[in-house]
Enzyme design. Structure first.
Site, short mmCIF file in Angstrom:
data_model
loop_
_atom_site.label_atom_id
_atom_site.label_comp_id
_atom_site.label_asym_id
_atom_site.label_seq_id
_atom_site.Cartn_x
_atom_site.Cartn_y
_atom_site.Cartn_z
N LYS A 158 0.87 -1.17 0.00
CA LYS A 158 0.00 0.00 0.00
C LYS A 158 0.91 1.23 0.00
CE LYS A 158 -1.66 2.93 1.99
NZ LYS A 158 -1.59 4.42 1.71
N GLU A 182 9.81 1.06 10.83
CA GLU A 182 10.83 2.10 10.69
C GLU A 182 10.10 3.42 10.84
OE1 GLU A 182 12.72 5.03 9.88
OE2 GLU A 182 12.44 4.53 7.77
N GLU A 199 9.94 16.45 14.25
CA GLU A 199 10.63 16.36 12.97
C GLU A 199 10.30 17.59 12.14
OE1 GLU A 199 11.44 12.20 11.12
OE2 GLU A 199 9.38 12.14 11.85
#
Length: 485
Positions: free
Chosen positions: A182, A258, A389
């Protein structure tokens, strides 16, 4: 514009299930936007839960024959896939630039990196080694082998539309597992374009299935609750990773995650400053800073802060911003408006709290989701960009006085993906590396990603590893046989 349209003319836009192109079961589609122009460049089929189950059906049908293939047979197919990707490298690079925005040189680098996962795993496929030993107390033989785990669901992000997928497909196929992928809704075209290449390489129907979808949560959730799925491999935010881990828990699906990062970049007083600047440009500006490995927090020793900040500013000023397809451009747009708005918010927050902008910091006029290369100093500890981030071309710099202080501040994050440090003292470099709570360390290097190395993080940055020998092990189950003769 003609070459732009010709590039897109041959790109498939339907679902790839069981070796065939299919419309979505409800005929729904979604648009793909070029972030440099905000132009709609394609309409892609949006998979439903029924389509996801059909993909699992195809993978289930393909699994026995693929798992039964000799390792060398799987290896030769993966090696062929590497060669075909490199043959089509320029076309794929331009496609990445169109849907992701990154400059063409960056896209070319990604294609080479993505292809390498097939070459590396072609070599790993024939090294699924077991072991035999004698049980010390019983004298029975202990035979250990590694079997394909089963169907793997792969969920990939938009920032590296080729490499994040091949990093999962390569080891899964080497291990003998079929996959259902996906891809991210912002960048589905690259993976769809890869499917005819894999078919040409000899990947059998049903072994790789690709189902773009705007209903990601429902589609992935349905697959994780199907007992045939045995592995879920996800690259993306820690927030979404937590959701998928909860979903995977119901059927005890093996997770490989991850997740996010908040990478520190340490520059000690004895560092080669020019080398550190070169490394910083790679660690910060790869893919416009839209990478989980991107240097987020620059900690520079107070003795070299001023020269480092000035040289970094000069380098950032030299970057040409524009459409990534244009000659000479090395800084393209961010992937979408939401991403750019987040960068704007983080910069404005830091400036409002006293940070100083040395270059950049202002959104250019015109179409496209552009943001300039930006350097900020005097960043206060309470600035949001130190804890989130940035995912954009913004370097935030703080100073430090001692080695212990640098280590403490670098580790002061819930993330633990990658850290970078520059020093001429290899003893210090190794000592500091061992004290940093990160899964990967760039010691006098601004790039750690390598198909031959185990990629992954500690703490909230994930579970498991991709790349290296460890990458294939994520798609294998260990079986032990006790026998006497």
């Amino acid at each position: 514009m003609a070459s732009y349209d010709n590039l897109l003319a041959d790109v498939p836009t339907d679902l790839w299930i069981g070796g065939q192109w299919r419309k979505a079961s409800d005929n729904q589609r979604f648009d793909v936007i070029d972030p440099a122009t905000e132009r709609t460049v394609a309409s892609v089929a949006s998979a439903t839960v029924d389509d996801a189950i059909a993909a699992l059906d195809a993978a289930e049908a393909a699994f026995p024959a693929w798992a039964a293939k000799k390792p060398r047979e799987r290896a030769e197919i993966l090696r062929k896939a590497f060669e075909l990707i490199m043959r089509d490298a320029e076309r794929l690079a331009k496609l990445i630039t169109v849907e992701n925005g990154k400059a063409l040189p960056d896209s070319r680098g990604e294609v080479a990196y993505a292809a390498e996962f097939f070459r590396w795993n072609a070599e790993e496929a024939v090294r699924n080694l077991g072991q035999m030993s004698v049980a010390p107390s019983s004298g029975a033989r202990i035979l250990v082998q590694h079997k394909p785990a089963g169907i793997a669901v792969l969920v990939t992000p938009w920032n590296f539309p080729a490499a994040m997928a091949t990093r999962k497909i390569g080891p899964a196929l080497a291990a003998g597992c079929p996959v259902v992928l996906k891809p991210a809704s912002d960048t589905p075209l690259t993976m769809l374009a890869l499917m005819p290449i894999l078919e040409e390489a000899g990947v059998p129907a049903g072994v790789v299935n690709v189902i773009p979808s705007r209903s990601s949560g429902k589609v992935v959730g349905a697959m994780l609750h199907d007992p045939r799925v045995r592995v879920v491999s996800f690259t993306g935010s820690t927030e979404v990773g937590r959701v998928l881990l909860r979903e995977a828990a119901d059927n005890i699906v093996k997770p490989a995650m991850e997740l996010g990062g908040n990478a520190p970049f340490l520059v000690f007083e004895d560092a080669d400053i020019d080398a550190a600047i070169d490394g910083a440009m790679i660690a910060k500006m790869r893919n416009m800073g839209e990478a989980c490995t991107a240097a987020n927090r620059f900690y520079v020793h107070e003795k070299v802060h001023d020269v480092f900040a000035q040289k970094l500013t000069d380098k950032m000023n030299s970057l040409k911003i524009g459409n990534g397809l244009d000659d000479g451009v090395n800084l393209g747009p961010l992937v979408n408006k939401e991403g750019r708005d987040k960068v704007i918010e983080l910069v404005e927050d830091a400036v409002s709290k006293g940070a100083k902008v040395l270059t950049g910091g202002k959104t250019p006029d015109g179409a496209g989701f552009f943001y300039p290369a930006t350097v900020i100093t005097n960043v206060p500890d309470n600035a949001k960009m130190l804890n989130e981030e940035i995912f954009g071309p913004v370097a935030s710099i703080q100073t430090f006085k001692s080695e212990d202080e640098a280590i403490k501040r670098a580790n002061d994050t819930e993330y633990g993906l990658v850290a970078y440090l520059y020093t001429k003292d290899i003893g210090r470099g190794m000592r500091v590396s061992e004290k940093l709570d990160f899964g990967m360390i760039g010691l006098n290097r601004g790039l750690v990603s390598d198909p031959a190395a185990p990629f992954g993080g500690m703490k909230q940055s994930g579970l498991g590893r991709e790349g290296g020998h460890e990458g294939m092990m994520e798609f294998l189950e260990t079986q032990y046989v006790s026998v006497s003769w």
